[in-house]
Scaffold this motif. Sequence first.
Motif, PDB file in Angstrom:
ATOM      1  N   GLY A 196     -22.880 -39.415  22.153  1.00  0.00           N
ATOM      2  CA  GLY A 196     -21.999 -38.649  23.017  1.00  0.00           C
ATOM      3  C   GLY A 196     -20.947 -39.452  23.733  1.00  0.00           C
ATOM      4  O   GLY A 196     -20.250 -38.912  24.613  1.00  0.00           O
ATOM      5  N   ARG A 197     -20.769 -40.712  23.378  1.00  0.00           N
ATOM      6  CA  ARG A 197     -19.795 -41.561  24.057  1.00  0.00           C
ATOM      7  C   ARG A 197     -18.942 -42.294  23.020  1.00  0.00           C
ATOM      8  O   ARG A 197     -19.367 -42.578  21.910  1.00  0.00           O
ATOM      9  CB  ARG A 197     -20.491 -42.624  24.927  1.00  0.00           C
ATOM     10  CG  ARG A 197     -21.338 -42.064  26.054  1.00  0.00           C
ATOM     11  CD  ARG A 197     -20.494 -41.674  27.256  1.00  0.00           C
ATOM     12  NE  ARG A 197     -19.770 -42.821  27.768  1.00  0.00           N
ATOM     13  CZ  ARG A 197     -20.296 -43.742  28.593  1.00  0.00           C
ATOM     14  NH1 ARG A 197     -21.560 -43.652  28.963  1.00  0.00           N
ATOM     15  NH2 ARG A 197     -19.556 -44.746  29.037  1.00  0.00           N
ATOM     16  N   ASN A 198     -17.720 -42.611  23.394  1.00  0.00           N
ATOM     17  CA  ASN A 198     -16.841 -43.486  22.626  1.00  0.00           C
ATOM     18  C   ASN A 198     -16.633 -42.960  21.197  1.00  0.00           C
ATOM     19  O   ASN A 198     -16.557 -41.774  20.963  1.00  0.00           O
ATOM     20  CB  ASN A 198     -17.352 -44.927  22.637  1.00  0.00           C
ATOM     21  CG  ASN A 198     -17.611 -45.434  24.047  1.00  0.00           C
ATOM     22  OD1 ASN A 198     -17.119 -44.880  25.014  1.00  0.00           O
ATOM     23  ND2 ASN A 198     -18.386 -46.493  24.160  1.00  0.00           N
ATOM     24  N   GLY A 199     -16.521 -43.879  20.244  1.00  0.00           N
ATOM     25  CA  GLY A 199     -16.290 -43.509  18.857  1.00  0.00           C
ATOM     26  C   GLY A 199     -14.813 -43.513  18.520  1.00  0.00           C
ATOM     27  O   GLY A 199     -14.011 -42.837  19.169  1.00  0.00           O
ATOM     28  N   VAL A 200     -14.437 -44.314  17.503  1.00  0.00           N
ATOM     29  CA  VAL A 200     -13.040 -44.418  17.081  1.00  0.00           C
ATOM     30  C   VAL A 200     -12.947 -44.142  15.587  1.00  0.00           C
ATOM     31  O   VAL A 200     -13.874 -44.407  14.825  1.00  0.00           O
ATOM     32  CB  VAL A 200     -12.442 -45.808  17.403  1.00  0.00           C
ATOM     33  CG1 VAL A 200     -12.225 -45.963  18.904  1.00  0.00           C
ATOM     34  CG2 VAL A 200     -13.334 -46.933  16.881  1.00  0.00           C
ATOM     35  N   ALA A 201     -11.794 -43.604  15.173  1.00  0.00           N
ATOM     36  CA  ALA A 201     -11.597 -43.245  13.770  1.00  0.00           C
ATOM     37  C   ALA A 201     -10.164 -43.520  13.369  1.00  0.00           C
ATOM     38  O   ALA A 201      -9.261 -43.556  14.211  1.00  0.00           O
ATOM     39  CB  ALA A 201     -11.931 -41.771  13.536  1.00  0.00           C
ATOM     40  N   VAL A 202      -9.960 -43.711  12.060  1.00  0.00           N
ATOM     41  CA  VAL A 202      -8.628 -43.786  11.464  1.00  0.00           C
ATOM     42  C   VAL A 202      -8.630 -42.879  10.243  1.00  0.00           C
ATOM     43  O   VAL A 202      -9.485 -43.017   9.359  1.00  0.00           O
ATOM     44  CB  VAL A 202      -8.239 -45.224  11.066  1.00  0.00           C
ATOM     45  CG1 VAL A 202      -6.839 -45.223  10.439  1.00  0.00           C
ATOM     46  CG2 VAL A 202      -8.269 -46.161  12.271  1.00  0.00           C
ATOM     47  N   LEU A 203      -7.687 -41.946  10.198  1.00  0.00           N
ATOM     48  CA  LEU A 203      -7.544 -41.002   9.094  1.00  0.00           C
ATOM     49  C   LEU A 203      -6.274 -41.342   8.332  1.00  0.00           C
ATOM     50  O   LEU A 203      -5.217 -41.538   8.935  1.00  0.00           O
ATOM     51  CB  LEU A 203      -7.459 -39.568   9.610  1.00  0.00           C
ATOM     52  CG  LEU A 203      -8.430 -39.142  10.712  1.00  0.00           C
ATOM     53  CD1 LEU A 203      -8.245 -37.667  11.044  1.00  0.00           C
ATOM     54  CD2 LEU A 203      -9.863 -39.429  10.322  1.00  0.00           C
ATOM     55  N   THR A 204      -6.373 -41.398   7.013  1.00  0.00           N
ATOM     56  CA  THR A 204      -5.238 -41.792   6.181  1.00  0.00           C
ATOM     57  C   THR A 204      -5.112 -40.877   4.977  1.00  0.00           C
ATOM     58  O   THR A 204      -6.094 -40.276   4.527  1.00  0.00           O
ATOM     59  CB  THR A 204      -5.400 -43.252   5.690  1.00  0.00           C
ATOM     60  OG1 THR A 204      -6.664 -43.388   5.016  1.00  0.00           O
ATOM     61  CG2 THR A 204      -5.356 -44.234   6.852  1.00  0.00           C
ATOM     62  N   ARG A 205      -3.905 -40.769   4.425  1.00  0.00           N
ATOM     63  CA  ARG A 205      -3.673 -39.935   3.249  1.00  0.00           C
ATOM     64  C   ARG A 205      -4.341 -40.510   2.009  1.00  0.00           C
ATOM     65  O   ARG A 205      -4.783 -39.776   1.126  1.00  0.00           O
ATOM     66  CB  ARG A 205      -2.172 -39.800   3.002  1.00  0.00           C
ATOM     67  CG  ARG A 205      -1.449 -38.951   4.003  1.00  0.00           C
ATOM     68  CD  ARG A 205      -1.863 -37.509   3.905  1.00  0.00           C
ATOM     69  NE  ARG A 205      -1.063 -36.636   4.748  1.00  0.00           N
ATOM     70  CZ  ARG A 205      -1.428 -35.416   5.095  1.00  0.00           C
ATOM     71  NH1 ARG A 205      -2.588 -34.930   4.682  1.00  0.00           N
ATOM     72  NH2 ARG A 205      -0.649 -34.668   5.851  1.00  0.00           N
ATOM     73  N   ARG A 206      -4.361 -41.833   1.913  1.00  0.00           N
ATOM     74  CA  ARG A 206      -4.964 -42.513   0.773  1.00  0.00           C
ATOM     75  C   ARG A 206      -6.055 -43.442   1.293  1.00  0.00           C
ATOM     76  O   ARG A 206      -6.003 -43.876   2.452  1.00  0.00           O
ATOM     77  CB  ARG A 206      -3.907 -43.306   0.005  1.00  0.00           C
ATOM     78  CG  ARG A 206      -2.823 -42.416  -0.611  1.00  0.00           C
ATOM     79  CD  ARG A 206      -1.670 -43.247  -1.156  1.00  0.00           C
ATOM     80  NE  ARG A 206      -2.112 -44.171  -2.192  1.00  0.00           N
ATOM     81  CZ  ARG A 206      -2.234 -43.841  -3.486  1.00  0.00           C
ATOM     82  NH1 ARG A 206      -1.925 -42.627  -3.887  1.00  0.00           N
ATOM     83  NH2 ARG A 206      -2.640 -44.725  -4.365  1.00  0.00           N
ATOM     84  N   PRO A 207      -7.052 -43.770   0.487  1.00  0.00           N
ATOM     85  CA  PRO A 207      -8.129 -44.641   0.971  1.00  0.00           C
ATOM     86  C   PRO A 207      -7.575 -45.990   1.428  1.00  0.00           C
ATOM     87  O   PRO A 207      -6.742 -46.589   0.741  1.00  0.00           O
ATOM     88  CB  PRO A 207      -9.030 -44.807  -0.263  1.00  0.00           C
ATOM     89  CG  PRO A 207      -8.661 -43.690  -1.177  1.00  0.00           C
ATOM     90  CD  PRO A 207      -7.219 -43.381  -0.928  1.00  0.00           C
ATOM     91  N   PRO A 208      -8.007 -46.482   2.571  1.00  0.00           N
ATOM     92  CA  PRO A 208      -7.559 -47.814   2.990  1.00  0.00           C
ATOM     93  C   PRO A 208      -8.132 -48.882   2.069  1.00  0.00           C
ATOM     94  O   PRO A 208      -9.195 -48.697   1.458  1.00  0.00           O
ATOM     95  CB  PRO A 208      -8.124 -47.945   4.409  1.00  0.00           C
ATOM     96  CG  PRO A 208      -9.282 -47.008   4.448  1.00  0.00           C
ATOM     97  CD  PRO A 208      -8.932 -45.867   3.533  1.00  0.00           C
ATOM     98  N   VAL A 209      -7.416 -50.008   1.992  1.00  0.00           N
ATOM     99  CA  VAL A 209      -7.874 -51.072   1.096  1.00  0.00           C
ATOM    100  C   VAL A 209      -8.831 -52.027   1.796  1.00  0.00           C
ATOM    101  O   VAL A 209      -9.503 -52.816   1.142  1.00  0.00           O
ATOM    102  CB  VAL A 209      -6.676 -51.846   0.511  1.00  0.00           C
ATOM    103  CG1 VAL A 209      -5.827 -50.925  -0.345  1.00  0.00           C
ATOM    104  CG2 VAL A 209      -5.825 -52.483   1.606  1.00  0.00           C
ATOM    105  N   ALA A 210      -8.899 -51.974   3.117  1.00  0.00           N
ATOM    106  CA  ALA A 210      -9.852 -52.796   3.863  1.00  0.00           C
ATOM    107  C   ALA A 210     -10.148 -52.114   5.186  1.00  0.00           C
ATOM    108  O   ALA A 210      -9.282 -51.436   5.756  1.00  0.00           O
ATOM    109  CB  ALA A 210      -9.303 -54.204   4.094  1.00  0.00           C
TER     110      ALA A 210
END
Length: 306
Positions: free
Chosen positions: A62-76
């Motif tokens: 229930g705390r924090n949590g970060v995300a990155v959403l991209t159109r194509r899969p990230p390479v790293a």
Amino acid sequence: MRIASVNLNGIRAARRRGLEGWMERRDCDVITAQEVRCTVADLPEDAFGGYHAVYEPGSIPGRNGVAVLTRRPPVAVRTWGAEVLRRAPGEGHTSLVPADDPGPLARGISRYAPEGRYLEVDLDAAQGPVTVASLYLPKGGLPAELQVAARMREAPDGGARYQRKMHFLDAFARHLARARTAARRRGREFLLTGDLNIAHSRQDVAAWRRNQRSEGFLPEERQWLDDQLSPRTLVDVVRRLHPEADGPYSWWSWLGQAYARDAGWRIDYQLATPALARAAVSAEVDREHDGVRLSDHAPVVVDYAL
């Protein structure tokens, strides 16, 4: 390339307020999120829409949590050693997998590794040679000498939250320099996005006179942010495009009439290496979607001409 950063203050609550519709309307190439605040098991299968998602939930339910959403899969994908959820559009699996090896961590950072505060990805070549990071920096508190119980919503803590934030800032400055340098060695620009819980200047707080002794606008916090910025290291993209504006603010209290009066704070940023900052052509803060606030924060949306 359109990149948005938003503190969701809980992805399930943001979805009830129209997050999915905002994502479809804005049609961003990259979205970074902070305070997702959801265990992997409780994530709706379509939580991230039609994006490839990388999510670092942290270990505090229930705390924090970060995300990155991209159109194509990230390479790293790199964290501070924590495992991540990697989900392609239409997939519903909930297993965590190791991220890529980040190399030696900067001194002091390992203390925060389990908290779900930092995640970075390398975009693939079709999107651009950019490393994008999502950060949720601790809110902090007041130093002991400024704590007056009658004026505080939380119980005085003798400056513990303040000291913890200052320790984080010290460690993160070392990490930030390493991450930016490592991106350059990989032939990439670097972009730090997220909720920094610091307002940099008087332009960034509507009631700056009253808040000079408030957490998030203390002189030492503002100096720390000032030390991270320069024409040769990192540039505040929104301020570059809006040099004379008050704001645009990105956070407003739920209390009173702060939002209606636009009595906000600008504490959500996109900080870019100089070449990437020069490529920014527009920056906006989406105060609401269809008349509804997605969160107590608003998305910061920047278009880059890459």
